[in-house]
Design a protein around this motif. Sequence first.
Motif, PDB file in Angstrom:
ATOM      1  N   ALA A   1       0.831  -1.195   0.000  1.00  0.00           N
ATOM      2  CA  ALA A   1       0.000   0.000   0.000  1.00  0.00           C
ATOM      3  C   ALA A   1       0.861   1.238   0.000  1.00  0.00           C
ATOM      4  O   ALA A   1       1.851   1.341   0.718  1.00  0.00           O
TER       5      ALA A   1
ATOM      6  N   ARG B   1      -7.027   5.954  -0.836  1.00  0.00           N
ATOM      7  CA  ARG B   1      -6.542   4.620  -1.147  1.00  0.00           C
ATOM      8  C   ARG B   1      -7.537   3.931  -2.056  1.00  0.00           C
ATOM      9  O   ARG B   1      -8.701   4.288  -2.106  1.00  0.00           O
ATOM     10  N   GLY B   2      -7.053   2.943  -2.767  1.00  0.00           N
ATOM     11  CA  GLY B   2      -7.955   2.134  -3.559  1.00  0.00           C
ATOM     12  C   GLY B   2      -7.686   2.148  -5.042  1.00  0.00           C
ATOM     13  O   GLY B   2      -8.267   1.349  -5.756  1.00  0.00           O
ATOM     14  N   TYR B   3      -6.821   3.039  -5.545  1.00  0.00           N
ATOM     15  CA  TYR B   3      -6.541   3.085  -6.971  1.00  0.00           C
ATOM     16  C   TYR B   3      -5.032   3.057  -7.209  1.00  0.00           C
ATOM     17  O   TYR B   3      -4.337   4.035  -6.985  1.00  0.00           O
TER      18      TYR B   3
ATOM     19  N   SER C   1      -3.817  -1.720  -2.838  1.00  0.00           N
ATOM     20  CA  SER C   1      -4.905  -2.247  -2.021  1.00  0.00           C
ATOM     21  C   SER C   1      -5.722  -3.325  -2.734  1.00  0.00           C
ATOM     22  O   SER C   1      -6.387  -4.120  -2.083  1.00  0.00           O
ATOM     23  N   LYS C   2      -5.694  -3.364  -4.079  1.00  0.00           N
ATOM     24  CA  LYS C   2      -6.387  -4.434  -4.803  1.00  0.00           C
ATOM     25  C   LYS C   2      -5.748  -4.617  -6.175  1.00  0.00           C
ATOM     26  O   LYS C   2      -5.177  -3.670  -6.739  1.00  0.00           O
ATOM     27  N   PRO C   3      -5.846  -5.833  -6.734  1.00  0.00           N
ATOM     28  CA  PRO C   3      -5.141  -6.102  -7.997  1.00  0.00           C
ATOM     29  C   PRO C   3      -5.946  -5.806  -9.272  1.00  0.00           C
ATOM     30  O   PRO C   3      -5.352  -5.592 -10.316  1.00  0.00           O
TER      31      PRO C   3
ATOM     32  N   TYR D   1      -9.110  -3.840 -11.566  1.00  0.00           N
ATOM     33  CA  TYR D   1     -10.020  -2.715 -11.755  1.00  0.00           C
ATOM     34  C   TYR D   1     -10.727  -2.890 -13.093  1.00  0.00           C
ATOM     35  O   TYR D   1     -10.109  -3.306 -14.077  1.00  0.00           O
TER      36      TYR D   1
ATOM     37  N   TRP E   1      -5.020  -5.085 -14.533  1.00  0.00           N
ATOM     38  CA  TRP E   1      -4.482  -6.047 -13.565  1.00  0.00           C
ATOM     39  C   TRP E   1      -3.205  -5.441 -12.992  1.00  0.00           C
ATOM     40  O   TRP E   1      -2.180  -5.398 -13.648  1.00  0.00           O
ATOM     41  N   HIS E   2      -3.269  -4.976 -11.754  1.00  0.00           N
ATOM     42  CA  HIS E   2      -2.107  -4.401 -11.063  1.00  0.00           C
ATOM     43  C   HIS E   2      -1.374  -5.544 -10.361  1.00  0.00           C
ATOM     44  O   HIS E   2      -1.580  -5.823  -9.199  1.00  0.00           O
TER      45      HIS E   2
END
Length: 230
Positions: free
Chosen positions: A28, A36-38, A42-44, A46, A79-80
């Motif tokens: 993070a 946070r969030g983009y 925090s997540k792979p 979108y 896909w991060h």
Amino acid sequence: MRPIQKYYLMLLGIASLILCCPAVPLRAQSSESGERGYFDGSKPFYAGLVAGLNVSTVQRDNFSGYHQPGLNAGATVYWHFAAPLAFSIDLLFSQKGAKGVNTANSPYAGTYYEKYTMRLNYLEVPLLLHYIVSPKWQFGAGASYNALISAKETYETIYPVYIDPDRFPFQKYEIDLVASGSMKLYKGLMLQVRYQYSVTPVRKAWDVPQGLGIGNQLNNMFVFRLAYLF
């Protein structure tokens, strides 16, 4: 091996390289605003919607300049997969082509204008690898596969000229190279600018109508669009 098959293999190679890339743990990061969030780890994944404007021309026609506007709209998935890297794929409706006006002279009609319009509608699938500079900034590069949906071409000199689409056909598929830059505006809203250039012809030299260009014709365009990621 046919040229189109080579580009299929190139796209497959890019995808394989990304999938085989060692997974760097996402960590993070905090943006300047503390959101946070983009693309902060925090997540792979979108998904989102995109809409914007293509500004295009066609290389090796007789009308220069980025004068043909068109729609660029559809859906995107990111896909991060590693801290600094993300992979994206879009499914787009994309309008390309050319437009121009030249001044000409005739001993019978005097000065007149030659007006030309080429409108190419594509189903476009860009595949890009992005470098995440920060949650706000990212840069990318890749390739785009384009399937022609429809084409329309008009030409007027002293009088309208009919261009037979069966006699002067466009290629059903073409591949672009793509360079991209993105800036986050607010939460999931991003401003994206892209440059695209064909590496396979839009229309081959022997299919170009006489007087409307010499050599293989290539798409060349800038894209200005907004993307909203969920």
